[in-house]
Scaffold this motif. Structure first.
Motif, PDB file in Angstrom:
ATOM      1  N   GLU A   1       0.854  -1.190   0.000  1.00 50.66           N
ATOM      2  CA  GLU A   1       0.000   0.000   0.000  1.00 50.66           C
ATOM      3  C   GLU A   1       0.894   1.245   0.000  1.00 50.66           C
ATOM      4  OE1 GLU A   1      -1.891   3.396   1.398  1.00 50.66           O
ATOM      5  OE2 GLU A   1      -0.594   2.274   2.775  1.00 50.66           O
ATOM      6  N   LYS A   2       0.433   2.277  -0.685  1.00 51.89           N
ATOM      7  CA  LYS A   2       1.260   3.448  -0.954  1.00 51.89           C
ATOM      8  C   LYS A   2       1.853   4.080   0.301  1.00 51.89           C
ATOM      9  CE  LYS A   2       1.020   7.968  -3.213  1.00 51.89           C
ATOM     10  NZ  LYS A   2       0.165   8.926  -3.946  1.00 51.89           N
ATOM     11  N   LEU A   3       1.040   4.383   1.296  1.00 51.07           N
ATOM     12  CA  LEU A   3       1.563   5.043   2.480  1.00 51.07           C
ATOM     13  C   LEU A   3       2.522   4.137   3.239  1.00 51.07           C
ATOM     14  CD1 LEU A   3       1.655   7.462   4.339  1.00 51.07           C
ATOM     15  CD2 LEU A   3      -0.398   6.609   5.492  1.00 51.07           C
ATOM     16  N   SER A   4       2.192   2.855   3.355  1.00 48.94           N
ATOM     17  CA  SER A   4       3.065   1.936   4.097  1.00 48.94           C
ATOM     18  C   SER A   4       4.439   1.819   3.444  1.00 48.94           C
ATOM     19  CB  SER A   4       2.411   0.557   4.211  1.00 48.94           C
ATOM     20  OG  SER A   4       2.390  -0.119   2.967  1.00 48.94           O
ATOM     21  N   ALA A   5       4.492   1.948   2.117  1.00 49.05           N
ATOM     22  CA  ALA A   5       5.772   1.862   1.421  1.00 49.05           C
ATOM     23  C   ALA A   5       6.662   3.054   1.715  1.00 49.05           C
ATOM     24  CB  ALA A   5       5.539   1.747  -0.084  1.00 49.05           C
ATOM     25  N   HIS A   6       6.063   4.155   2.176  1.00 47.01           N
ATOM     26  CA  HIS A   6       6.830   5.369   2.453  1.00 47.01           C
ATOM     27  C   HIS A   6       7.117   5.570   3.938  1.00 47.01           C
ATOM     28  CE1 HIS A   6       5.313   6.294  -1.617  1.00 47.01           C
ATOM     29  NE2 HIS A   6       6.399   7.019  -1.725  1.00 47.01           N
ATOM     30  N   LEU A   7       6.602   4.701   4.797  1.00 44.32           N
ATOM     31  CA  LEU A   7       6.914   4.810   6.217  1.00 44.32           C
ATOM     32  C   LEU A   7       8.341   4.340   6.466  1.00 44.32           C
ATOM     33  CD1 LEU A   7       3.599   3.444   7.791  1.00 44.32           C
ATOM     34  CD2 LEU A   7       4.300   5.846   7.512  1.00 44.32           C
ATOM     35  N   ALA A   8       9.068   5.067   7.319  1.00 49.14           N
ATOM     36  CA  ALA A   8      10.471   4.731   7.591  1.00 49.14           C
ATOM     37  C   ALA A   8      10.608   3.268   8.029  1.00 49.14           C
ATOM     38  CB  ALA A   8      11.021   5.667   8.674  1.00 49.14           C
ATOM     39  N   PRO A   9      11.624   2.571   7.534  1.00 47.54           N
ATOM     40  CA  PRO A   9      12.708   3.027   6.648  1.00 47.54           C
ATOM     41  C   PRO A   9      12.364   3.015   5.163  1.00 47.54           C
ATOM     42  CG  PRO A   9      13.065   0.734   7.198  1.00 47.54           C
ATOM     43  CD  PRO A   9      11.822   1.153   7.951  1.00 47.54           C
ATOM     44  N   GLY A  10      11.122   2.723   4.809  1.00 49.60           N
ATOM     45  CA  GLY A  10      10.698   2.713   3.424  1.00 49.60           C
ATOM     46  C   GLY A  10      10.919   1.371   2.753  1.00 49.60           C
ATOM     47  N   LYS A  11      10.093   1.078   1.766  1.00 49.64           N
ATOM     48  CA  LYS A  11      10.231  -0.140   0.968  1.00 49.64           C
ATOM     49  C   LYS A  11      10.556   0.266  -0.465  1.00 49.64           C
ATOM     50  CE  LYS A  11       6.742  -2.497   3.793  1.00 49.64           C
ATOM     51  NZ  LYS A  11       5.372  -3.094   3.823  1.00 49.64           N
ATOM     52  N   LEU A  12      11.553  -0.371  -1.039  1.00 50.58           N
ATOM     53  CA  LEU A  12      11.971  -0.010  -2.387  1.00 50.58           C
ATOM     54  C   LEU A  12      10.845  -0.310  -3.372  1.00 50.58           C
ATOM     55  CD1 LEU A  12      14.225   1.050  -4.197  1.00 50.58           C
ATOM     56  CD2 LEU A  12      15.077  -1.298  -4.401  1.00 50.58           C
ATOM     57  N   HIS A  13      10.421   0.705  -4.119  1.00 45.64           N
ATOM     58  CA  HIS A  13       9.288   0.552  -5.028  1.00 45.64           C
ATOM     59  C   HIS A  13       9.539   1.319  -6.325  1.00 45.64           C
ATOM     60  CE1 HIS A  13       8.446   4.143  -2.552  1.00 45.64           C
ATOM     61  NE2 HIS A  13       7.888   4.637  -3.655  1.00 45.64           N
ATOM     62  N   ARG A  14       8.748   0.963  -7.328  1.00 49.28           N
ATOM     63  CA  ARG A  14       8.895   1.570  -8.642  1.00 49.28           C
ATOM     64  C   ARG A  14       8.220   2.938  -8.681  1.00 49.28           C
ATOM     65  NH1 ARG A  14      10.603  -1.408 -12.474  1.00 49.28           N
ATOM     66  NH2 ARG A  14       9.634  -3.354 -11.769  1.00 49.28           N
ATOM     67  N   ALA A  15       8.877   3.890  -9.333  1.00 47.23           N
ATOM     68  CA  ALA A  15       8.353   5.248  -9.462  1.00 47.23           C
ATOM     69  C   ALA A  15       8.759   5.803 -10.821  1.00 47.23           C
ATOM     70  CB  ALA A  15       8.888   6.131  -8.334  1.00 47.23           C
ATOM     71  N   PHE A  16       8.273   6.993 -11.129  1.00 46.53           N
ATOM     72  CA  PHE A  16       8.691   7.669 -12.353  1.00 46.53           C
ATOM     73  C   PHE A  16       8.794   9.162 -12.090  1.00 46.53           C
ATOM     74  CE2 PHE A  16       4.044   7.617 -12.554  1.00 46.53           C
ATOM     75  CZ  PHE A  16       3.774   8.957 -12.810  1.00 46.53           C
ATOM     76  N   SER A  17       9.615   9.829 -12.877  1.00 49.56           N
ATOM     77  CA  SER A  17       9.741  11.289 -12.832  1.00 49.56           C
ATOM     78  C   SER A  17       9.799  11.818 -14.257  1.00 49.56           C
ATOM     79  CB  SER A  17      11.003  11.712 -12.077  1.00 49.56           C
ATOM     80  OG  SER A  17      10.878  11.472 -10.695  1.00 49.56           O
ATOM     81  N   VAL A  18       9.057  12.898 -14.494  1.00 53.66           N
ATOM     82  CA  VAL A  18       8.934  13.484 -15.829  1.00 53.66           C
ATOM     83  C   VAL A  18       9.493  14.898 -15.819  1.00 53.66           C
ATOM     84  CG1 VAL A  18       7.313  14.175 -17.638  1.00 53.66           C
ATOM     85  CG2 VAL A  18       6.880  12.096 -16.300  1.00 53.66           C
ATOM     86  N   PHE A  19      10.227  15.231 -16.881  1.00 54.69           N
ATOM     87  CA  PHE A  19      10.728  16.588 -17.108  1.00 54.69           C
ATOM     88  C   PHE A  19      10.248  17.036 -18.481  1.00 54.69           C
ATOM     89  CE2 PHE A  19      13.596  14.603 -14.154  1.00 54.69           C
ATOM     90  CZ  PHE A  19      13.887  15.597 -13.232  1.00 54.69           C
ATOM     91  N   LEU A  20       9.363  18.025 -18.513  1.00 55.77           N
ATOM     92  CA  LEU A  20       8.863  18.553 -19.776  1.00 55.77           C
ATOM     93  C   LEU A  20       9.406  19.964 -20.002  1.00 55.77           C
ATOM     94  CD1 LEU A  20       5.116  17.438 -19.887  1.00 55.77           C
ATOM     95  CD2 LEU A  20       7.127  16.281 -20.823  1.00 55.77           C
ATOM     96  N   PHE A  21       9.701  20.262 -21.254  1.00 56.41           N
ATOM     97  CA  PHE A  21      10.278  21.546 -21.644  1.00 56.41           C
ATOM     98  C   PHE A  21       9.428  22.173 -22.746  1.00 56.41           C
ATOM     99  CE2 PHE A  21      13.543  18.952 -19.852  1.00 56.41           C
ATOM    100  CZ  PHE A  21      14.365  19.815 -19.153  1.00 56.41           C
ATOM    101  N   ASP A  22       9.423  23.514 -22.789  1.00 56.79           N
ATOM    102  CA  ASP A  22       8.764  24.176 -23.907  1.00 56.79           C
ATOM    103  C   ASP A  22       9.758  24.307 -25.057  1.00 56.79           C
ATOM    104  OD1 ASP A  22      10.415  26.337 -23.267  1.00 56.79           O
ATOM    105  OD2 ASP A  22       8.792  27.599 -22.495  1.00 56.79           O
TER     106      ASP A  22
END
Length: 203
Positions: A42-63
């Motif tokens: 579950e999302k919140l439990s994965a972020h509780l210290a010390p955290g569980k390694l999970h898949r994520a993404f980050s986007v950078f958009l430019f004009d």
């Protein structure tokens, strides 16, 4: 560096609603150090210290001028509220390809889809958030692209947006808080960002 506040009365997104307990819980994909799926949490439990390694993404958009689209996270966010960060970030649903998740979530948060989106590698990090005590233990898939339509940010997710040059970004970082992961993901994505924007943009 025009800063545009989000406005409007759009409904709370499924991701935010689930985080606050008003809907089915959002499940994240747990991975090992090689990025191989090993389960879900579950999302919140994965972020509780010390955290569980999970898949994520980050986007950078430019004009088309090579300026980076930043977002300031809405004050109602349970994690890192009110801080500046990259164009969009989030988590694929279990089994959802990261590219699909990145395009989907960008459209949901900004009200417009990228005109172009390409993979920019991966980065693994462990970033505690001092304000909330939550921990980002993430295997992050990076994407860079272009935006040509006018963003219409969802105010439940985004407080304001700004298109910035590298110099304007440096000034903004001196003035206010940024997400703990911002520089880690930007530095990792820089080779693709420079290919996309050209060296004249200064990234």
């Amino acid at each position: 560096m025009p800063i545009t506040p989000a406005n409007g009365g759009s409904a709370e997104t499924a991701e935010t609603a689930a985080s606050s307990g008003s809907a089915e819980p959002i499940m994240l994909e747990l991975v090992d150090e090689d990025g191989t799926t090993i389960g879900t949490a579950e999302k919140l439990s994965a972020h509780l210290a010390p955290g569980k390694l999970h898949r994520a993404f980050s986007v950078f958009l430019f004009d088309d001028e090579g300026r980076l689209l930043l977002q300031r996270r809405a004050l109602g966010k349970y994690h890192s509220p009110g801080v500046w960060s990259n164009t969009c970030c989030g988590h694929p649903y279990p089994g959802e390809p990261p590219f699909v998740a990145a395009a989907r979530r960008t459209a949901e948060e900004l009200g417009t889809a990228p005109a172009l989106l390409r993979e920019a590698g991966t980065v693994r990090y462990n970033h505690p958030d001092p304000a909330s005590g939550l921990v980002e233990q993430e295997y992050n898939h990076l994407f860079a692209g272009l935006v040509r339509a006018t963003p219409r940010p969802d105010p439940e997710e985004i407080g304001e947006i700004a298109f910035v040059t590298p110099d304007e970004l440096a000034k903004l970082r001196d003035e206010g808080p940024f997400s703990a992961w911002f520089m880690t993901v930007l530095d990792a994505a820089r080779p693709t960002v420079r290919e996309l924007t050209g060296t004249a943009a200064g990234w």
